[in-house]
Enzyme design. Structure first.
Site, PDB file in Angstrom:
ATOM      1  CB  ALA A 190       2.639 -28.829  -4.032  1.00 29.12           C
ATOM      2  CG  HIS A 239       6.166 -32.973  -8.633  1.00 27.24           C
ATOM      3  ND1 HIS A 239       5.906 -33.682  -9.780  1.00 27.24           N
ATOM      4  CD2 HIS A 239       5.102 -33.197  -7.815  1.00 27.24           C
ATOM      5  CE1 HIS A 239       4.771 -34.331  -9.660  1.00 27.24           C
ATOM      6  NE2 HIS A 239       4.239 -34.045  -8.479  1.00 27.24           N
ATOM      7  N   GLY A 251       7.139 -33.876 -12.453  1.00 31.72           N
ATOM      8  CA  GLY A 251       6.013 -34.576 -13.087  1.00 31.72           C
ATOM      9  C   GLY A 251       5.081 -33.583 -13.759  1.00 31.72           C
ATOM     10  CG  HIS A 252       2.750 -30.953 -11.357  1.00 31.47           C
ATOM     11  ND1 HIS A 252       3.326 -31.035 -10.117  1.00 31.47           N
ATOM     12  CD2 HIS A 252       1.480 -31.393 -11.214  1.00 31.47           C
ATOM     13  CE1 HIS A 252       2.431 -31.499  -9.254  1.00 31.47           C
ATOM     14  NE2 HIS A 252       1.309 -31.730  -9.888  1.00 31.47           N
ATOM     15  N   GLY A 289      -1.509 -36.987 -16.292  1.00 29.45           N
ATOM     16  CA  GLY A 289      -0.462 -37.967 -16.006  1.00 29.45           C
ATOM     17  C   GLY A 289      -1.006 -39.377 -15.819  1.00 29.45           C
ATOM     18  CD  GLN A 347      -6.943 -36.961 -11.766  1.00 28.05           C
ATOM     19  OE1 GLN A 347      -7.263 -36.707 -10.613  1.00 28.05           O
ATOM     20  NE2 GLN A 347      -5.877 -36.420 -12.309  1.00 28.05           N
ATOM     21  CB  ILE A 380       8.174 -37.615 -13.957  1.00 27.29           C
ATOM     22  CG1 ILE A 380       7.690 -37.162 -15.348  1.00 27.29           C
ATOM     23  CG2 ILE A 380       9.604 -37.158 -13.707  1.00 27.29           C
ATOM     24  CD1 ILE A 380       8.468 -37.714 -16.524  1.00 27.29           C
TER      25      ILE A 380
HETATM   26  P1  AMP Z   1      -2.071 -32.978  -9.156  1.00 29.30           P
HETATM   27  O1  AMP Z   1      -1.472 -31.621  -8.968  1.00 29.30           O
HETATM   28  O2  AMP Z   1      -1.557 -34.007  -8.227  1.00 29.30           O
HETATM   29  O3  AMP Z   1      -3.578 -32.925  -9.244  1.00 29.30           O
HETATM   30  O4  AMP Z   1      -1.577 -33.468 -10.584  1.00 29.30           O
HETATM   31  C1  AMP Z   1      -1.812 -32.707 -11.744  1.00 29.30           C
HETATM   32  C2  AMP Z   1      -1.452 -33.525 -12.947  1.00 29.30           C
HETATM   33  O5  AMP Z   1      -0.082 -33.903 -12.887  1.00 29.30           O
HETATM   34  C3  AMP Z   1      -2.264 -34.835 -13.054  1.00 29.30           C
HETATM   35  O6  AMP Z   1      -2.632 -35.058 -14.398  1.00 29.30           O
HETATM   36  C4  AMP Z   1      -1.280 -35.859 -12.564  1.00 29.30           C
HETATM   37  O7  AMP Z   1      -1.520 -37.164 -13.069  1.00 29.30           O
HETATM   38  C5  AMP Z   1       0.025 -35.299 -13.082  1.00 29.30           C
HETATM   39  N1  AMP Z   1       1.145 -35.845 -12.314  1.00 29.30           N
HETATM   40  C6  AMP Z   1       1.295 -35.853 -10.964  1.00 29.30           C
HETATM   41  N2  AMP Z   1       2.428 -36.495 -10.625  1.00 29.30           N
HETATM   42  C7  AMP Z   1       3.002 -36.904 -11.780  1.00 29.30           C
HETATM   43  C8  AMP Z   1       4.194 -37.635 -12.101  1.00 29.30           C
HETATM   44  N3  AMP Z   1       5.012 -38.088 -11.153  1.00 29.30           N
HETATM   45  N4  AMP Z   1       4.470 -37.868 -13.400  1.00 29.30           N
HETATM   46  C9  AMP Z   1       3.637 -37.428 -14.384  1.00 29.30           C
HETATM   47  N5  AMP Z   1       2.498 -36.744 -14.150  1.00 29.30           N
HETATM   48  C10 AMP Z   1       2.184 -36.485 -12.864  1.00 29.30           C
END
Ligand code: AMP
Length: 284
Positions: A32, A34, A36-37, A149, A155, A178
Site C-alpha cells: 500500500a 505511498h 513515504g516508502h 523511516g 521500530q 514524509i
Molecule cells: P510499512 O509498509 O508501514 O511497514 O513501512 C515500511 C517502511 O516505510 C518503514 O520503514 C516505515 O517507517 C517507512 N515509512 C512509512 N511511512 C513513512 C513516511 N510517511 N515517511 C517516511 N517513511 C515512512
C-alpha cells in the site's frame, strides 16, 4: 524491475550481483505504498548499486486479526510506483516462503525496555513479530544498508538494537518522515480514514509541532498533559503521548537530561490507529 517470489530466486540474484562487487540496499515494506516508502527507495538508490524492496504483510506482527484483514493490499498500484522510481528488485514472498514450516524463525532477543513502552505497551507481541520478520528478510536479502523511516521510530530503535545484538554487518539508515501538505504523516492506513476524520487527523502533527515550539518554556510533564487534552476531541482516542530519550525510549523529565529527545504519539482516529512523532532535540 525484477520480481521474485521465492527465497531461492531472490537469493540467487543477490549473490550474483554481490559477487560482481555491487552493494545492496534494502527497503522492507508491507505495501500500500505511498511517497513515504518511495523516499526510502530514492535514498537507497543514492548510496547502493542495487535496491531491493520487499512487500510482505507480516502476520506475526499483528496482535489484532481484524487489523491484519483490513490492512490495504494494492499490489498493482505498488508495482507501478516501484517501477516509476526505478526500483531494481521487488521481493513479493508468500507466507510459506518467509515462514517455512520446518524452519524455526523465532527470535529470543532481549530488548530491555525498548519494546515494553509506547507501542509495545499497547500492541503486545507486535515488536517480537516485527523483529522476527526483519531478521528473516535480512538473512534472505543480506543487504549492505537497510533503509527505515523515522515514522516508526520505536521500530527503528528496536531494529538497531537487534543489529547490534546479533552483530549483523548492516548499516541502518533512518529516513525522515514524509508528510501530506497539511502535515499528516503519510501512512498506508490513511486511506481508511473517512473524509471528516482525514481532515481532523491533521491535529496530530499540529500538536507535535506545538510541543516542539514550547520546549524552552514548559516541562515534558506539562507538555504531555496539554497535548493529551488537545487530542481529546470527539472522534479521537489518544493512546499515549510520550516525550522520550531517543536512544533508551525512557521518559524524559527535564529537557536538559538528554541531547536526543523525541515526542511520540498514537491516536485512534475513528476506527484507524495512527502514529506520529517529532524529534524535539537532535544529537549534534
Ligand atoms: P510499512 O509498509 O508501514 O511497514 O513501512 C515500511 C517502511 O516505510 C518503514 O520503514 C516505515 O517507517 C517507512 N515509512 C512509512 N511511512 C513513512 C513516511 N510517511 N515517511 C517516511 N517513511 C515512512
Amino acid at each position: 524491475m525484477f520480481l521474485f517470489k521465492t527465497v531461492k530466486d531472490l537469493h540467487n540474484f543477490v549473490t550474483l550481483y554481490r559477487e560482481k562487487g555491487n552493494t545492496i540496499g534494502f527497503v522492507p515494506t508491507m505495501g500500500a505504498l505511498h511517497e513515504g516508502h518511495l523516499s526510502l527507495i530514492r535514498q537507497a538508490k543514492k548510496t547502493c548499486d542495487y535496491t531491493v524492496c520487499s512487500i510482505f504483510v507480516n502476520p506475526t506482527q499483528f496482535n489484532d486479526a481484524a487489523d491484519l484483514d483490513k490492512y490495504p493490499r494494492t499490489i498493482t498500484a505498488d508495482t507501478d510506483l516501484l517501477t516509476s522510481v526505478k526500483t531494481d528488485v521487488l521481493f513479493l514472498p508468500a507466507v510459506e516462503e518467509v515462514y517455512p514450516p520446518d524452519l524455526d524463525t523465532k527470535l529470543t532477543l532481549d530488548f530491555g525496555q525498548l519494546d515494553q513502552v509506547m507501542e509495545g505497551a499497547f500492541r503486545p507481541g507486535h515488536f517480537e513479530g516485527m523483529a522476527q520478520v526483519v531478521k528473516r528478510l535480512l538473512d534472505i536479502v543480506q543487504p549492505d544498508q537497510l533503509f527505515m523511516g523515522q515514522k516508526d521510530f520505536q521500530q527503528l530503535t528496536i531494529v538497531r538494537s537487534m543489529l547490534q545484538q546479533l552483530a549483523m554487518p548492516i548499516e541502518l539508515v533512518m529516513c525522515p518522515i514524509i508528510r501530506e501538505k497539511d502535515g499528516l504523516a503519510m501512512s498506508s492506513r490513511n486511506r481508511r480514514l473517512p473524509a471528516a476524520d482525514r481532515q481532523s487527523a491533521t491535529l496530530i502533527s499540529q500538536t507535535l509541532s506545538e510541543v516542539a515550539n514550547q520546549i524552552n518554556e514548559k516541562t515534558p510533564t506539562v507538555l504531555i498533559k496539554e497535548a493529551m487534552e488537545t487530542l481529546h476531541i470527539p472522534a479521537f482516542k489518544p493512546e499515549y503521548f510520550a516525550i522520550v530519550d531517543g536512544y533508551t525510549l525512557q521518559a524524559v523529565e527535564d529537557f536538559r537530561e538528554s541531547d536526543f529527545v523525541v515526542a511520540c504519539t498514537a491516536v485512534w482516529v475513528g476506527e484507524v490507529r495512527l502514529i506520529d512523532n517529532k524529534i524535539l532535540k537532535q544529537p549534534k
